[in-house]
Design a protein around this motif. Sequence first.
Motif, PDB file in Angstrom:
ATOM      1  N   ILE A  44      -3.162  -7.935  -4.377  1.00 15.34           N
ATOM      2  CA  ILE A  44      -3.730  -7.468  -5.650  1.00 15.34           C
ATOM      3  C   ILE A  44      -4.958  -6.598  -5.395  1.00 15.34           C
ATOM      4  O   ILE A  44      -5.151  -5.572  -6.054  1.00 15.34           O
ATOM      5  CB  ILE A  44      -4.056  -8.659  -6.576  1.00 15.34           C
ATOM      6  CG1 ILE A  44      -2.758  -9.338  -7.012  1.00 15.34           C
ATOM      7  CG2 ILE A  44      -4.873  -8.207  -7.783  1.00 15.34           C
ATOM      8  CD1 ILE A  44      -2.946 -10.672  -7.713  1.00 15.34           C
ATOM      9  N   SER A  45      -5.765  -6.964  -4.432  1.00 20.86           N
ATOM     10  CA  SER A  45      -6.930  -6.150  -4.070  1.00 20.86           C
ATOM     11  C   SER A  45      -6.501  -4.757  -3.623  1.00 20.86           C
ATOM     12  O   SER A  45      -7.101  -3.748  -4.005  1.00 20.86           O
ATOM     13  CB  SER A  45      -7.713  -6.845  -2.953  1.00 20.86           C
ATOM     14  OG  SER A  45      -8.740  -6.016  -2.465  1.00 20.86           O
ATOM     15  N   ALA A  46      -5.449  -4.689  -2.813  1.00 18.31           N
ATOM     16  CA  ALA A  46      -4.948  -3.394  -2.345  1.00 18.31           C
ATOM     17  C   ALA A  46      -4.395  -2.569  -3.502  1.00 18.31           C
ATOM     18  O   ALA A  46      -4.644  -1.352  -3.584  1.00 18.31           O
ATOM     19  CB  ALA A  46      -3.862  -3.603  -1.282  1.00 18.31           C
ATOM     20  N   VAL A  47      -3.674  -3.213  -4.420  1.00 15.38           N
ATOM     21  CA  VAL A  47      -3.144  -2.499  -5.594  1.00 15.38           C
ATOM     22  C   VAL A  47      -4.298  -1.937  -6.419  1.00 15.38           C
ATOM     23  O   VAL A  47      -4.255  -0.788  -6.872  1.00 15.38           O
ATOM     24  CB  VAL A  47      -2.248  -3.430  -6.452  1.00 15.38           C
ATOM     25  CG1 VAL A  47      -1.948  -2.813  -7.805  1.00 15.38           C
ATOM     26  CG2 VAL A  47      -0.961  -3.739  -5.714  1.00 15.38           C
ATOM     27  N   GLU A  48      -5.341  -2.722  -6.605  1.00 18.99           N
ATOM     28  CA  GLU A  48      -6.504  -2.262  -7.376  1.00 18.99           C
ATOM     29  C   GLU A  48      -7.167  -1.070  -6.694  1.00 18.99           C
ATOM     30  O   GLU A  48      -7.500  -0.075  -7.344  1.00 18.99           O
ATOM     31  CB  GLU A  48      -7.509  -3.407  -7.551  1.00 18.99           C
ATOM     32  CG  GLU A  48      -8.767  -3.009  -8.298  1.00 18.99           C
ATOM     33  CD  GLU A  48      -8.526  -2.526  -9.722  1.00 18.99           C
ATOM     34  OE1 GLU A  48      -9.333  -1.698 -10.198  1.00 18.99           O
ATOM     35  OE2 GLU A  48      -7.550  -2.947 -10.369  1.00 18.99           O
ATOM     36  N   GLN A  49      -7.349  -1.147  -5.392  1.00 23.00           N
ATOM     37  CA  GLN A  49      -8.007  -0.057  -4.668  1.00 23.00           C
ATOM     38  C   GLN A  49      -7.189   1.225  -4.729  1.00 23.00           C
ATOM     39  O   GLN A  49      -7.734   2.306  -4.898  1.00 23.00           O
ATOM     40  CB  GLN A  49      -8.236  -0.453  -3.212  1.00 23.00           C
ATOM     41  CG  GLN A  49      -8.982   0.602  -2.434  1.00 23.00           C
ATOM     42  CD  GLN A  49      -9.274   0.167  -1.003  1.00 23.00           C
ATOM     43  OE1 GLN A  49      -8.799  -0.857  -0.533  1.00 23.00           O
ATOM     44  NE2 GLN A  49     -10.053   0.963  -0.315  1.00 23.00           N
ATOM     45  N   ILE A  50      -5.883   1.119  -4.622  1.00 18.08           N
ATOM     46  CA  ILE A  50      -5.019   2.300  -4.593  1.00 18.08           C
ATOM     47  C   ILE A  50      -4.768   2.861  -5.990  1.00 18.08           C
ATOM     48  O   ILE A  50      -4.795   4.083  -6.189  1.00 18.08           O
ATOM     49  CB  ILE A  50      -3.672   1.959  -3.917  1.00 18.08           C
ATOM     50  CG1 ILE A  50      -3.903   1.638  -2.437  1.00 18.08           C
ATOM     51  CG2 ILE A  50      -2.662   3.097  -4.081  1.00 18.08           C
ATOM     52  CD1 ILE A  50      -2.719   0.976  -1.756  1.00 18.08           C
ATOM     53  N   SER A  51      -4.532   1.979  -6.951  1.00 13.33           N
ATOM     54  CA  SER A  51      -4.061   2.456  -8.264  1.00 13.33           C
ATOM     55  C   SER A  51      -4.956   2.109  -9.450  1.00 13.33           C
ATOM     56  O   SER A  51      -4.761   2.658 -10.535  1.00 13.33           O
ATOM     57  CB  SER A  51      -2.678   1.858  -8.545  1.00 13.33           C
ATOM     58  OG  SER A  51      -2.791   0.458  -8.780  1.00 13.33           O
ATOM     59  N   GLY A  52      -5.879   1.173  -9.265  1.00 10.43           N
ATOM     60  CA  GLY A  52      -6.683   0.722 -10.394  1.00 10.43           C
ATOM     61  C   GLY A  52      -5.918  -0.188 -11.345  1.00 10.43           C
ATOM     62  O   GLY A  52      -6.371  -0.481 -12.439  1.00 10.43           O
TER      63      GLY A  52
ATOM     64  N   ALA B 195       3.800  -1.862 -10.683  1.00  9.68           N
ATOM     65  CA  ALA B 195       2.619  -1.532 -11.495  1.00  9.68           C
ATOM     66  C   ALA B 195       2.823  -0.219 -12.247  1.00  9.68           C
ATOM     67  O   ALA B 195       2.428  -0.103 -13.410  1.00  9.68           O
ATOM     68  CB  ALA B 195       1.381  -1.447 -10.609  1.00  9.68           C
ATOM     69  N   PHE B 196       3.457   0.737 -11.605  1.00 11.62           N
ATOM     70  CA  PHE B 196       3.666   2.037 -12.248  1.00 11.62           C
ATOM     71  C   PHE B 196       4.881   2.057 -13.161  1.00 11.62           C
ATOM     72  O   PHE B 196       4.937   2.835 -14.101  1.00 11.62           O
ATOM     73  CB  PHE B 196       3.775   3.141 -11.200  1.00 11.62           C
ATOM     74  CG  PHE B 196       2.449   3.463 -10.578  1.00 11.62           C
ATOM     75  CD1 PHE B 196       1.440   4.052 -11.313  1.00 11.62           C
ATOM     76  CD2 PHE B 196       2.211   3.150  -9.242  1.00 11.62           C
ATOM     77  CE1 PHE B 196       0.201   4.335 -10.742  1.00 11.62           C
ATOM     78  CE2 PHE B 196       0.991   3.441  -8.658  1.00 11.62           C
ATOM     79  CZ  PHE B 196      -0.018   4.033  -9.413  1.00 11.62           C
ATOM     80  N   ARG B 197       5.869   1.217 -12.912  1.00  9.18           N
ATOM     81  CA  ARG B 197       7.116   1.209 -13.693  1.00  9.18           C
ATOM     82  C   ARG B 197       7.116   0.223 -14.845  1.00  9.18           C
ATOM     83  O   ARG B 197       7.909   0.365 -15.762  1.00  9.18           O
ATOM     84  CB  ARG B 197       8.314   0.865 -12.791  1.00  9.18           C
ATOM     85  CG  ARG B 197       8.575   1.832 -11.705  1.00  9.18           C
ATOM     86  CD  ARG B 197       9.331   2.997 -12.217  1.00  9.18           C
ATOM     87  NE  ARG B 197       9.659   3.870 -11.100  1.00  9.18           N
ATOM     88  CZ  ARG B 197      10.487   4.856 -11.193  1.00  9.18           C
ATOM     89  NH1 ARG B 197      11.082   5.103 -12.329  1.00  9.18           N
ATOM     90  NH2 ARG B 197      10.713   5.620 -10.156  1.00  9.18           N
TER      91      ARG B 197
END
Length: 134
Positions: free
Chosen positions: A27-35, A107-109
Amino acid sequence: MESTNEPTVNITRVVIAGHGSFATGIISAVEQISGKGDLFVPVSSIGLRGVDIDVVLLQTLNDHHSNILFTDLPAGSCTMSARRLQRSRPGLVLVTGVNLGTVLEFAFRSADASDVDAAKMAIEKGRATMSVFP
């Protein structure tokens, strides 16, 4: 005076469960990459037995009105717990063996498709992100 009664937007949150810090790390990585880290809720199996994981997963799913759960290992304790929960919660969508590519794609879909369709697209993307470079 302006009205502040704006409609509440309900975000469908996805529970990510796994061993150690897997869920918080991804989740931390998703936040850093995509917000978009706020779309996900972490659960760790650290120090929990099977029945305890059942309780924690059920409570987390209920607290966040979630019907989708991502886990780290197809035969891991969180997945086994989720499979037990599916017996009493038939609408629960379970995605196992997730990686960062899978979670980012979801997250994007997720806003554009049903949970099941978004999960299927995410799995395909997750598979496609894996490579071996000899």
